[in-house]
Design a protein around this motif. Structure first.
Motif, PDB file in Angstrom:
ATOM      1  N   VAL A 124       0.834  -1.203   0.000  1.00  0.00           N
ATOM      2  CA  VAL A 124       0.000   0.000   0.000  1.00  0.00           C
ATOM      3  C   VAL A 124       0.870   1.254   0.000  1.00  0.00           C
ATOM      4  CG1 VAL A 124      -1.885  -1.154   1.243  1.00  0.00           C
ATOM      5  CG2 VAL A 124      -0.134   0.093   2.537  1.00  0.00           C
ATOM      6  N   ARG A 125       0.234   2.369  -0.325  1.00  0.00           N
ATOM      7  CA  ARG A 125       0.833   3.680  -0.124  1.00  0.00           C
ATOM      8  C   ARG A 125       0.295   4.232   1.200  1.00  0.00           C
ATOM      9  NH1 ARG A 125      -0.773   2.832  -5.101  1.00  0.00           N
ATOM     10  NH2 ARG A 125      -2.849   3.635  -4.627  1.00  0.00           N
ATOM     11  N   THR A 126       1.094   5.045   1.855  1.00  0.00           N
ATOM     12  CA  THR A 126       0.684   5.569   3.158  1.00  0.00           C
ATOM     13  C   THR A 126       0.899   7.071   3.199  1.00  0.00           C
ATOM     14  OG1 THR A 126       1.306   3.467   4.182  1.00  0.00           O
ATOM     15  CG2 THR A 126       0.978   5.344   5.647  1.00  0.00           C
ATOM     16  N   LEU A 127      -0.157   7.780   3.570  1.00  0.00           N
ATOM     17  CA  LEU A 127      -0.144   9.245   3.567  1.00  0.00           C
ATOM     18  C   LEU A 127      -0.467   9.812   4.941  1.00  0.00           C
ATOM     19  CD1 LEU A 127      -2.216   9.876   0.303  1.00  0.00           C
ATOM     20  CD2 LEU A 127       0.274   9.903   0.527  1.00  0.00           C
ATOM     21  N   ASP A 134      -4.604   3.442  -0.409  1.00  0.00           N
ATOM     22  CA  ASP A 134      -3.889   4.530   0.250  1.00  0.00           C
ATOM     23  C   ASP A 134      -4.328   4.591   1.704  1.00  0.00           C
ATOM     24  OD1 ASP A 134      -2.411   6.263  -1.954  1.00  0.00           O
ATOM     25  OD2 ASP A 134      -4.344   5.648  -2.803  1.00  0.00           O
ATOM     26  N   THR A 188      -8.776   3.684  -3.392  1.00  0.00           N
ATOM     27  CA  THR A 188      -7.523   3.026  -3.716  1.00  0.00           C
ATOM     28  C   THR A 188      -6.776   2.589  -2.452  1.00  0.00           C
ATOM     29  OG1 THR A 188      -6.556   5.228  -3.858  1.00  0.00           O
ATOM     30  CG2 THR A 188      -7.259   4.195  -5.927  1.00  0.00           C
ATOM     31  N   THR A 219       5.727   3.947   0.910  1.00  0.00           N
ATOM     32  CA  THR A 219       5.394   3.505  -0.443  1.00  0.00           C
ATOM     33  C   THR A 219       5.067   2.014  -0.414  1.00  0.00           C
ATOM     34  OG1 THR A 219       7.637   2.839  -1.038  1.00  0.00           O
ATOM     35  CG2 THR A 219       7.065   5.179  -1.304  1.00  0.00           C
ATOM     36  N   GLU A 220       4.739   1.471  -1.594  1.00  0.00           N
ATOM     37  CA  GLU A 220       4.458   0.042  -1.697  1.00  0.00           C
ATOM     38  C   GLU A 220       5.660  -0.817  -1.324  1.00  0.00           C
ATOM     39  OE1 GLU A 220       3.798   2.285  -4.011  1.00  0.00           O
ATOM     40  OE2 GLU A 220       1.856   1.934  -4.999  1.00  0.00           O
ATOM     41  N   PRO A 259      -5.150  10.820  -3.403  1.00  0.00           N
ATOM     42  CA  PRO A 259      -5.959  10.121  -4.407  1.00  0.00           C
ATOM     43  C   PRO A 259      -7.288  10.850  -4.582  1.00  0.00           C
ATOM     44  CG  PRO A 259      -6.016   8.945  -2.314  1.00  0.00           C
ATOM     45  CD  PRO A 259      -5.009  10.043  -2.151  1.00  0.00           C
ATOM     46  N   SER A 304       3.790  12.213   2.280  1.00  0.00           N
ATOM     47  CA  SER A 304       3.986  10.770   2.148  1.00  0.00           C
ATOM     48  C   SER A 304       4.651  10.203   3.393  1.00  0.00           C
ATOM     49  CB  SER A 304       4.844  10.463   0.927  1.00  0.00           C
ATOM     50  OG  SER A 304       5.130   9.082   0.852  1.00  0.00           O
TER      51      SER A 304
END
Length: 434
Positions: free
Chosen positions: A133-136, A288, A286, A179-180, A158, A176
């Motif tokens: 996953v992406r992490t914000l 995120d 998504t 990341t993946e 997103p 951010s």
């Protein structure tokens, strides 16, 4: 001109990261069984009978890796309620490679992060809800005094993170966090059940009962586990693993085993199901993960976390409380007001979540020892007694490495997957050297 570091101090997630079966699961189970049979060509290690008290993810992971070492038929898991009935079934399942790099948990976390990817391959990523996953980080407010203008980090957001009305009036900054390659997620309850099923498929046994004591001989060697409500009053045992989360210390104290105080922080969480509108364009949610810093109109600041899942649901958690741990997982209460607060924050960040329906309201307690570091290893002064608890919000992340290392310690006499010395219960003895 906002200071991004001040807006987003580095922090751990609230839930360390509840079942469908993917097509091909039967073939995977056959491969697991076949591997177990091949491993069993040699006589299994003479470790005697092993009883694990606790059917959460720590107990299930330990059982799984004991079975991997060829001693599945010697393992019994005792659970008084159901598999993953406490935090293991209500956690978020967020995984991070390097968020513990500055703590004693670094090696445990990094090893376990890699093991999660291996388990996804073995058990099936779809079956356990595993994905990169992406992490914000997202900062927001309940009510904006004036238009924000250009949002710092807006390019990272997103499309579904569109604020309360689609124009992002409540969002003031984004950044951010991962990341993946460095963050992932898993469905904790599905993973826990899959680990347990893996152990059971190779001869382990699951007994529904309440463990009420440990039998010891005159040399303080474990000889059995006392049970109520199950088929047997005494389960013969040469080793016992206490993996009861925030209930571990109370149980150990009643059983005469010395453990430090384990506390539990209560977290509330909800599951949201999207409401589909045929007249509106589809806006997919998504992969995120959102770690938020949110200010209510009245000034109260909170930090809920929002985890979209592969099955289309969205998990939201937060609202920590320092309250006494109830007698059992079945006694955990849920505050509907806190659940509504979580939905309010999610709805301020996304119209999709604002319109979503709460399908589950739940709460759990995350266990922590006196120093915030997991407690894993032999109980000092007793032969055959082990403990694994105190993983805080990182219980889901660190369960595989904990279970594998503990299995190695029991079967081989030494853990090779990760050094367990930093987590030894002996560190709390008076005069112990750190």
């Amino acid at each position: 001109g906002r200071n991004m570091q001040a807006l987003f101090p580095r922090r751990a997630p609230s839930h360390g990261v509840a079942g469908g079966v993917r097509k091909g699961a039967a073939a995977r189970v056959q491969r697991i069984v076949a591997r177990g049979l091949m491993d069993g060509d040699a006589p299994p290690p003479n470790v005697g009978k092993i009883v694990i008290v606790g059917g959460g993810i720590i107990g299930a992971a330990t059982a799984h890796y004991l079975a991997e070492l060829g001693v599945g038929p010697q393992v019994t898991v005792v659970e008084r309620d159901s598999v993953a009935c406490a935090a293991s079934g209500k956690a978020g399942g967020f995984l991070a490679l390097d968020w513990n790099d500055t703590s004693p948990v670094r090696s445990l976390a990094r090893t376990s992060y890699a093991l999660h990817a291996q388990l996804a391959d073995t058990l099936g990523a779809d079956a356990i809800g595993y994905r990169a996953v992406r992490t914000l980080q997202v900062a927001g407010v309940e009510k904006a005094d004036k238009p924000v203008g250009r949002i710092p980090g807006v390019q990272l957001l997103p499309a579904w993170v569109d604020g309360s009305d689609g124009s992002r009036p409540n969002i003031i900054a984004a950044a951010s966090m991962g990341t993946e390659k460095t963050t992932a997620q898993v469905h904790p309850a599905r993973l826990t059940q899959a680990l347990m099923d893996s152990a059971l498929s190779r001869g382990a046994r699951l007994v529904k009962a309440s463990a009420t004591g440990v039998q010891l001989d005159s040399a303080k060697k474990v000889t059995g586990v006392l049970c109520q409500g199950g088929p047997e009053a005494v389960l013969p045992a040469d080793s016992v693993v206490i993996a009861m989360g925030p209930w571990s210390d109370e149980a150990a104290a009643k059983w005469g085993l010395p453990l430090p105080r384990i506390t539990g922080t209560k977290y509330t969480s909800i599951l949201l199901q999207q409401t589909m509108h045929p007249d509106q364009p589809e806006l997919p949610i998504t992969a995120d993960m959102l770690f938020t810093a949110f200010a209510y109109e009245g000034g109260r600041e909170v930090e809920p976390e929002v985890y979209p899942r592969p099955d289309g649901t969205v998990y939201v958690c937060g609202e920590p409380q320092s309250v006494p741990v109830p007698p059992t997982a079945a006694d955990v209460s849920v505050d509907t007001t806190l659940c509504d607060n979580l939905h309010k924050v999610a709805g301020a960040l996304s119209t999709k979540l604002k319109d979503a329906v709460i399908t589950t309201r739940q709460a759990c307690y995350l266990p922590s020892g006196p120093d915030g570091v997991p407690i894993i290893g032999p109980v000092p002064g007793y032969s055959g007694a082990y403990v694994a608890t105190g993983h805080t919000c990182w219980g889901i992340l660190n369960a595989p490495a904990t279970g594998k290392a503990l299995a190695e310690l029991i079967v081989k006499g030494k853990a090779s997957t990760v050094d367990l010395k930093p987590f030894s219960p002996a560190r709390f003895l008076v005069g112990a050297r750190r």
